[in-house]
Motif scaffolding. Sequence first.
Motif, PDB file in Angstrom:
ATOM      1  N   GLU A   1       7.262   4.439   6.216  1.00 46.63           N
ATOM      2  CA  GLU A   1       7.415   5.891   6.299  1.00 46.63           C
ATOM      3  C   GLU A   1       6.187   6.537   6.931  1.00 46.63           C
ATOM      4  O   GLU A   1       6.303   7.445   7.749  1.00 46.63           O
ATOM      5  CB  GLU A   1       7.635   6.474   4.898  1.00 46.63           C
ATOM      6  CG  GLU A   1       8.959   6.090   4.282  1.00 46.63           C
ATOM      7  CD  GLU A   1       9.041   6.391   2.806  1.00 46.63           C
ATOM      8  OE1 GLU A   1      10.170   6.548   2.313  1.00 46.63           O
ATOM      9  OE2 GLU A   1       7.986   6.469   2.111  1.00 46.63           O
ATOM     10  N   TRP A   2       5.001   6.059   6.550  1.00 45.15           N
ATOM     11  CA  TRP A   2       3.761   6.609   7.085  1.00 45.15           C
ATOM     12  C   TRP A   2       3.670   6.395   8.593  1.00 45.15           C
ATOM     13  O   TRP A   2       3.338   7.316   9.342  1.00 45.15           O
ATOM     14  CB  TRP A   2       2.566   5.982   6.372  1.00 45.15           C
ATOM     15  CG  TRP A   2       1.237   6.498   6.840  1.00 45.15           C
ATOM     16  CD1 TRP A   2       0.291   5.820   7.537  1.00 45.15           C
ATOM     17  CD2 TRP A   2       0.719   7.823   6.647  1.00 45.15           C
ATOM     18  NE1 TRP A   2      -0.792   6.624   7.775  1.00 45.15           N
ATOM     19  CE2 TRP A   2      -0.546   7.869   7.245  1.00 45.15           C
ATOM     20  CE3 TRP A   2       1.208   8.962   6.027  1.00 45.15           C
ATOM     21  CZ2 TRP A   2      -1.342   9.014   7.249  1.00 45.15           C
ATOM     22  CZ3 TRP A   2       0.418  10.113   6.034  1.00 45.15           C
ATOM     23  CH2 TRP A   2      -0.838  10.126   6.640  1.00 45.15           C
TER      24      TRP A   2
ATOM     25  N   ASP B   1       4.084   8.299  14.176  1.00 48.66           N
ATOM     26  CA  ASP B   1       4.758   8.220  15.480  1.00 48.66           C
ATOM     27  C   ASP B   1       5.373   9.575  15.842  1.00 48.66           C
ATOM     28  O   ASP B   1       5.305  10.005  16.997  1.00 48.66           O
ATOM     29  CB  ASP B   1       5.837   7.141  15.472  1.00 48.66           C
ATOM     30  CG  ASP B   1       5.266   5.729  15.460  1.00 48.66           C
ATOM     31  OD1 ASP B   1       4.060   5.553  15.766  1.00 48.66           O
ATOM     32  OD2 ASP B   1       6.033   4.795  15.135  1.00 48.66           O
ATOM     33  N   GLY B   2       5.984  10.243  14.852  1.00 51.36           N
ATOM     34  CA  GLY B   2       6.558  11.560  15.095  1.00 51.36           C
ATOM     35  C   GLY B   2       5.510  12.583  15.494  1.00 51.36           C
ATOM     36  O   GLY B   2       5.736  13.405  16.382  1.00 51.36           O
ATOM     37  N   VAL B   3       4.344  12.527  14.872  1.00 54.13           N
ATOM     38  CA  VAL B   3       3.252  13.437  15.236  1.00 54.13           C
ATOM     39  C   VAL B   3       2.804  13.148  16.663  1.00 54.13           C
ATOM     40  O   VAL B   3       2.652  14.070  17.479  1.00 54.13           O
ATOM     41  CB  VAL B   3       2.073  13.303  14.247  1.00 54.13           C
ATOM     42  CG1 VAL B   3       0.847  14.064  14.745  1.00 54.13           C
ATOM     43  CG2 VAL B   3       2.478  13.780  12.859  1.00 54.13           C
TER      44      VAL B   3
ATOM     45  N   VAL C   1       1.605  15.765  -4.700  1.00 56.59           N
ATOM     46  CA  VAL C   1       1.160  14.723  -3.775  1.00 56.59           C
ATOM     47  C   VAL C   1       2.387  14.085  -3.149  1.00 56.59           C
ATOM     48  O   VAL C   1       3.339  13.734  -3.857  1.00 56.59           O
ATOM     49  CB  VAL C   1       0.323  13.646  -4.521  1.00 56.59           C
ATOM     50  CG1 VAL C   1      -0.013  12.485  -3.605  1.00 56.59           C
ATOM     51  CG2 VAL C   1      -0.940  14.262  -5.078  1.00 56.59           C
ATOM     52  N   LEU C   2       2.388  13.968  -1.830  1.00 56.78           N
ATOM     53  CA  LEU C   2       3.447  13.241  -1.137  1.00 56.78           C
ATOM     54  C   LEU C   2       3.048  11.774  -1.069  1.00 56.78           C
ATOM     55  O   LEU C   2       1.888  11.454  -0.811  1.00 56.78           O
ATOM     56  CB  LEU C   2       3.637  13.785   0.279  1.00 56.78           C
ATOM     57  CG  LEU C   2       4.048  15.253   0.390  1.00 56.78           C
ATOM     58  CD1 LEU C   2       4.051  15.679   1.852  1.00 56.78           C
ATOM     59  CD2 LEU C   2       5.409  15.470  -0.235  1.00 56.78           C
ATOM     60  N   THR C   3       4.004  10.884  -1.282  1.00 52.53           N
ATOM     61  CA  THR C   3       3.740   9.447  -1.265  1.00 52.53           C
ATOM     62  C   THR C   3       4.609   8.801  -0.191  1.00 52.53           C
ATOM     63  O   THR C   3       5.819   9.029  -0.152  1.00 52.53           O
ATOM     64  CB  THR C   3       4.062   8.817  -2.635  1.00 52.53           C
ATOM     65  OG1 THR C   3       3.278   9.481  -3.624  1.00 52.53           O
ATOM     66  CG2 THR C   3       3.728   7.340  -2.643  1.00 52.53           C
TER      67      THR C   3
ATOM     68  N   ARG D   1       0.832  -1.203   0.000  1.00 49.97           N
ATOM     69  CA  ARG D   1       0.000   0.000   0.000  1.00 49.97           C
ATOM     70  C   ARG D   1       0.865   1.250   0.000  1.00 49.97           C
ATOM     71  O   ARG D   1       1.982   1.252   0.500  1.00 49.97           O
ATOM     72  CB  ARG D   1      -0.892   0.030   1.241  1.00 49.97           C
ATOM     73  CG  ARG D   1      -1.933  -1.034   1.256  1.00 49.97           C
ATOM     74  CD  ARG D   1      -2.803  -0.907   2.463  1.00 49.97           C
ATOM     75  NE  ARG D   1      -1.979  -0.941   3.683  1.00 49.97           N
ATOM     76  CZ  ARG D   1      -2.431  -0.725   4.897  1.00 49.97           C
ATOM     77  NH1 ARG D   1      -3.691  -0.443   5.087  1.00 49.97           N
ATOM     78  NH2 ARG D   1      -1.636  -0.778   5.937  1.00 49.97           N
ATOM     79  N   LEU D   2       0.324   2.313  -0.547  1.00 48.42           N
ATOM     80  CA  LEU D   2       0.958   3.618  -0.495  1.00 48.42           C
ATOM     81  C   LEU D   2      -0.008   4.599   0.155  1.00 48.42           C
ATOM     82  O   LEU D   2      -1.221   4.530  -0.056  1.00 48.42           O
ATOM     83  CB  LEU D   2       1.309   4.107  -1.899  1.00 48.42           C
ATOM     84  CG  LEU D   2       2.359   3.300  -2.643  1.00 48.42           C
ATOM     85  CD1 LEU D   2       2.502   3.819  -4.068  1.00 48.42           C
ATOM     86  CD2 LEU D   2       3.699   3.344  -1.923  1.00 48.42           C
ATOM     87  N   PHE D   3       0.528   5.490   0.949  1.00 45.42           N
ATOM     88  CA  PHE D   3      -0.257   6.519   1.619  1.00 45.42           C
ATOM     89  C   PHE D   3       0.031   7.839   0.916  1.00 45.42           C
ATOM     90  O   PHE D   3       1.183   8.262   0.831  1.00 45.42           O
ATOM     91  CB  PHE D   3       0.114   6.580   3.102  1.00 45.42           C
ATOM     92  CG  PHE D   3      -0.233   5.327   3.833  1.00 45.42           C
ATOM     93  CD1 PHE D   3      -1.421   5.231   4.538  1.00 45.42           C
ATOM     94  CD2 PHE D   3       0.605   4.226   3.796  1.00 45.42           C
ATOM     95  CE1 PHE D   3      -1.756   4.054   5.206  1.00 45.42           C
ATOM     96  CE2 PHE D   3       0.277   3.049   4.453  1.00 45.42           C
ATOM     97  CZ  PHE D   3      -0.903   2.973   5.158  1.00 45.42           C
TER      98      PHE D   3
END
Length: 77
Positions: free
Chosen positions: A60-61, A66-68, A53-55, A39-41
């Motif tokens: 990575e997502w 987690d960083g947020v 668009v950022l992918t 899957r890609l976000f």
Amino acid sequence: MPEHPHAVWRTSSLSANGADCVQVAVVNGSDSHKNRASRLFLVRDSKNPDGGVLTFTPGEWHAFLDGVRDDKFSDLP
């Protein structure tokens, strides 16, 4: 969005009117519809849906989320 014409974009329900927010879509990154790892976000600006668009890959997502949660971005300008 020509690369992902069937993407279903979602805006947070916490966004006041949906205009000043990012939108997120999850799409299959390969031909395998059963492989969750492929899957890609996708993330885009709700004010400019035809813009860039950022992918993100799943790894990575989840690192971003987690960083947020850990407030890692509060010192950014």
